[in-house]
Write a protein that holds these residues in place. Sequence first.
Motif, PDB file in Angstrom:
ATOM      1  N   GLU A  38       0.635  -1.126  -0.129  1.00 45.02           N
ATOM      2  CA  GLU A  38       0.251   0.078   0.073  1.00 45.02           C
ATOM      3  C   GLU A  38       1.280   1.340  -0.085  1.00 45.02           C
ATOM      4  O   GLU A  38       2.025   1.459   0.364  1.00 45.02           O
ATOM      5  CB  GLU A  38      -0.901   0.232   1.119  1.00 45.02           C
ATOM      6  CG  GLU A  38      -1.658   1.516   1.568  1.00 45.02           C
ATOM      7  CD  GLU A  38      -2.656   1.640   2.920  1.00 45.02           C
ATOM      8  OE1 GLU A  38      -3.586   1.894   2.679  1.00 45.02           O
ATOM      9  OE2 GLU A  38      -2.537   0.696   3.575  1.00 45.02           O
ATOM     10  N   ALA A  39       0.545   2.704  -0.498  1.00 44.30           N
ATOM     11  CA  ALA A  39       1.093   3.315  -0.567  1.00 44.30           C
ATOM     12  C   ALA A  39      -0.209   4.768  -0.363  1.00 44.30           C
ATOM     13  O   ALA A  39      -0.898   4.514  -0.892  1.00 44.30           O
ATOM     14  CB  ALA A  39       1.811   4.281  -1.532  1.00 44.30           C
ATOM     15  N   VAL A  40       0.259   5.370   0.577  1.00 47.15           N
ATOM     16  CA  VAL A  40      -0.553   6.854   1.452  1.00 47.15           C
ATOM     17  C   VAL A  40      -0.370   7.569   0.926  1.00 47.15           C
ATOM     18  O   VAL A  40       0.746   8.232   2.039  1.00 47.15           O
ATOM     19  CB  VAL A  40      -0.996   6.822   2.818  1.00 47.15           C
ATOM     20  CG1 VAL A  40      -1.547   7.707   2.851  1.00 47.15           C
ATOM     21  CG2 VAL A  40      -1.209   5.163   2.692  1.00 47.15           C
ATOM     22  N   VAL A  41      -0.517   8.752  -0.061  1.00 49.67           N
ATOM     23  CA  VAL A  41       0.013  10.043  -0.968  1.00 49.67           C
ATOM     24  C   VAL A  41      -0.550  10.941  -0.376  1.00 49.67           C
ATOM     25  O   VAL A  41      -1.407  10.864  -0.628  1.00 49.67           O
ATOM     26  CB  VAL A  41       0.506   9.663  -2.440  1.00 49.67           C
ATOM     27  CG1 VAL A  41       0.907  10.577  -2.891  1.00 49.67           C
ATOM     28  CG2 VAL A  41       0.848   8.060  -2.859  1.00 49.67           C
ATOM     29  N   HIS A  43       0.251  15.295  -1.681  1.00 50.29           N
ATOM     30  CA  HIS A  43       0.303  16.111  -2.068  1.00 50.29           C
ATOM     31  C   HIS A  43       0.671  17.271  -1.483  1.00 50.29           C
ATOM     32  O   HIS A  43       1.367  17.985  -1.084  1.00 50.29           O
ATOM     33  CB  HIS A  43      -0.003  16.047  -3.389  1.00 50.29           C
ATOM     34  CG  HIS A  43      -1.511  16.951  -3.418  1.00 50.29           C
ATOM     35  ND1 HIS A  43      -2.596  16.851  -2.969  1.00 50.29           N
ATOM     36  CD2 HIS A  43      -1.703  18.613  -3.205  1.00 50.29           C
ATOM     37  CE1 HIS A  43      -3.906  17.926  -3.258  1.00 50.29           C
ATOM     38  NE2 HIS A  43      -3.169  18.771  -3.020  1.00 50.29           N
ATOM     39  N   GLU A  44      -0.669  17.513   0.026  1.00 46.45           N
ATOM     40  CA  GLU A  44       0.004  18.462   0.459  1.00 46.45           C
ATOM     41  C   GLU A  44       1.059  18.658   1.736  1.00 46.45           C
ATOM     42  O   GLU A  44       1.215  19.464   1.534  1.00 46.45           O
ATOM     43  CB  GLU A  44      -1.504  18.651   1.716  1.00 46.45           C
ATOM     44  CG  GLU A  44      -2.277  19.429   0.963  1.00 46.45           C
ATOM     45  CD  GLU A  44      -3.362  19.117   1.447  1.00 46.45           C
ATOM     46  OE1 GLU A  44      -3.384  18.297   2.487  1.00 46.45           O
ATOM     47  OE2 GLU A  44      -5.046  19.340   1.035  1.00 46.45           O
ATOM     48  N   ASN A  45       1.371  17.151   1.947  1.00 45.45           N
ATOM     49  CA  ASN A  45       2.608  16.786   3.238  1.00 45.45           C
ATOM     50  C   ASN A  45       4.332  16.357   1.975  1.00 45.45           C
ATOM     51  O   ASN A  45       5.024  16.964   2.797  1.00 45.45           O
ATOM     52  CB  ASN A  45       2.027  15.917   4.001  1.00 45.45           C
ATOM     53  CG  ASN A  45       1.178  16.283   4.599  1.00 45.45           C
ATOM     54  OD1 ASN A  45       0.869  17.576   5.033  1.00 45.45           O
ATOM     55  ND2 ASN A  45       0.978  15.515   5.263  1.00 45.45           N
ATOM     56  N   GLY A  46       3.942  16.400   0.358  1.00 46.73           N
ATOM     57  CA  GLY A  46       4.888  15.683   0.223  1.00 46.73           C
ATOM     58  C   GLY A  46       6.003  14.672   0.190  1.00 46.73           C
ATOM     59  O   GLY A  46       6.824  14.376  -0.015  1.00 46.73           O
ATOM     60  N   THR A  47       4.837  14.193   0.607  1.00 49.54           N
ATOM     61  CA  THR A  47       4.792  12.486   1.378  1.00 49.54           C
ATOM     62  C   THR A  47       4.254  11.313   0.897  1.00 49.54           C
ATOM     63  O   THR A  47       3.395  11.168  -0.141  1.00 49.54           O
ATOM     64  CB  THR A  47       4.832  12.964   2.702  1.00 49.54           C
ATOM     65  OG1 THR A  47       3.513  12.443   2.657  1.00 49.54           O
ATOM     66  CG2 THR A  47       5.864  13.609   3.235  1.00 49.54           C
ATOM     67  N   ALA A  48       4.954  10.099   1.196  1.00 49.21           N
ATOM     68  CA  ALA A  48       4.014   8.764   0.162  1.00 49.21           C
ATOM     69  C   ALA A  48       4.656   7.686   1.683  1.00 49.21           C
ATOM     70  O   ALA A  48       5.818   8.347   1.325  1.00 49.21           O
ATOM     71  CB  ALA A  48       4.892   8.317  -0.932  1.00 49.21           C
ATOM     72  N   ALA A  49       4.020   7.467   2.408  1.00 51.33           N
ATOM     73  CA  ALA A  49       3.889   6.405   3.152  1.00 51.33           C
ATOM     74  C   ALA A  49       3.522   5.404   2.246  1.00 51.33           C
ATOM     75  O   ALA A  49       2.572   4.339   1.991  1.00 51.33           O
ATOM     76  CB  ALA A  49       2.722   6.495   4.277  1.00 51.33           C
ATOM     77  N   VAL A  50       4.876   3.903   2.542  1.00 50.75           N
ATOM     78  CA  VAL A  50       4.731   2.832   1.565  1.00 50.75           C
ATOM     79  C   VAL A  50       4.310   1.928   2.699  1.00 50.75           C
ATOM     80  O   VAL A  50       6.001   1.867   3.354  1.00 50.75           O
ATOM     81  CB  VAL A  50       5.925   2.501   1.050  1.00 50.75           C
ATOM     82  CG1 VAL A  50       5.541   2.028  -0.026  1.00 50.75           C
ATOM     83  CG2 VAL A  50       5.864   4.231   0.408  1.00 50.75           C
ATOM     84  N   LYS A  51       3.987   0.197   2.470  1.00 53.22           N
ATOM     85  CA  LYS A  51       4.045  -0.012   4.087  1.00 53.22           C
ATOM     86  C   LYS A  51       4.226  -1.411   2.315  1.00 53.22           C
ATOM     87  O   LYS A  51       4.051  -1.435   1.372  1.00 53.22           O
ATOM     88  CB  LYS A  51       2.489  -0.688   3.814  1.00 53.22           C
ATOM     89  CG  LYS A  51       1.895   0.851   4.928  1.00 53.22           C
ATOM     90  CD  LYS A  51       0.891   0.165   5.500  1.00 53.22           C
ATOM     91  CE  LYS A  51      -0.057   1.111   6.942  1.00 53.22           C
ATOM     92  NZ  LYS A  51      -0.862   0.809   6.823  1.00 53.22           N
ATOM     93  N   LEU A  52       5.280  -2.306   2.905  1.00 53.36           N
ATOM     94  CA  LEU A  52       5.904  -3.475   2.181  1.00 53.36           C
ATOM     95  C   LEU A  52       5.371  -4.327   3.124  1.00 53.36           C
ATOM     96  O   LEU A  52       6.062  -4.770   4.414  1.00 53.36           O
ATOM     97  CB  LEU A  52       7.804  -2.894   2.349  1.00 53.36           C
ATOM     98  CG  LEU A  52       7.551  -1.453   2.070  1.00 53.36           C
ATOM     99  CD1 LEU A  52       9.601  -1.876   2.054  1.00 53.36           C
ATOM    100  CD2 LEU A  52       7.938  -1.465   0.355  1.00 53.36           C
ATOM    101  N   GLU A  53       5.343  -5.644   2.060  1.00 51.67           N
ATOM    102  CA  GLU A  53       5.277  -6.772   2.212  1.00 51.67           C
ATOM    103  C   GLU A  53       6.433  -7.635   2.155  1.00 51.67           C
ATOM    104  O   GLU A  53       6.649  -8.505   3.214  1.00 51.67           O
ATOM    105  CB  GLU A  53       4.781  -7.430   1.634  1.00 51.67           C
ATOM    106  CG  GLU A  53       2.992  -7.076   0.786  1.00 51.67           C
ATOM    107  CD  GLU A  53       2.296  -7.866  -0.218  1.00 51.67           C
ATOM    108  OE1 GLU A  53       1.289  -8.105   0.371  1.00 51.67           O
ATOM    109  OE2 GLU A  53       2.938  -7.790  -0.982  1.00 51.67           O
ATOM    110  N   LYS A  54       7.826  -7.279   1.931  1.00 54.92           N
ATOM    111  CA  LYS A  54       9.099  -7.503   1.762  1.00 54.92           C
ATOM    112  C   LYS A  54       9.953  -6.571   1.669  1.00 54.92           C
ATOM    113  O   LYS A  54       9.124  -5.355   0.814  1.00 54.92           O
ATOM    114  CB  LYS A  54       9.250  -8.998   0.804  1.00 54.92           C
ATOM    115  CG  LYS A  54       9.106  -8.053  -0.486  1.00 54.92           C
ATOM    116  CD  LYS A  54       8.710  -9.276  -1.696  1.00 54.92           C
ATOM    117  CE  LYS A  54       8.543  -9.440  -3.219  1.00 54.92           C
ATOM    118  NZ  LYS A  54       8.804 -10.647  -4.110  1.00 54.92           N
ATOM    119  N   PRO A  55      11.099  -6.850   1.726  1.00 58.59           N
ATOM    120  CA  PRO A  55      12.224  -5.883   1.588  1.00 58.59           C
ATOM    121  C   PRO A  55      12.119  -5.144  -0.315  1.00 58.59           C
ATOM    122  O   PRO A  55      11.851  -6.066  -0.626  1.00 58.59           O
ATOM    123  CB  PRO A  55      13.320  -6.443   2.027  1.00 58.59           C
ATOM    124  CG  PRO A  55      13.191  -7.638   3.286  1.00 58.59           C
ATOM    125  CD  PRO A  55      11.653  -8.111   2.501  1.00 58.59           C
TER     126      PRO A  55
END
Length: 76
Positions: A38-41, A43-55
Amino acid sequence: MKKENNSMEKTMNIEGMMCGHCEATVKKALEAVDGVSEAVVSHENGTAAVKLEKPVDDSVLRKAVEDHDYKVTGIN
């Protein structure tokens, strides 16, 4: 009871996102990467929080975003 936490998360700082369309483009690009659940993006904060299942190597995440003409300024 053993608690398993296999999820990993990285926060990406991204420049150039101006609107919801930009968010959707970056989200789709990141979620297409093998290992990203999953990626939670924002544009206001200029960020993407990326959840990983594996490295996943930072360079792979950076390329996925920069292939769409956004600039990754950091990955934590």
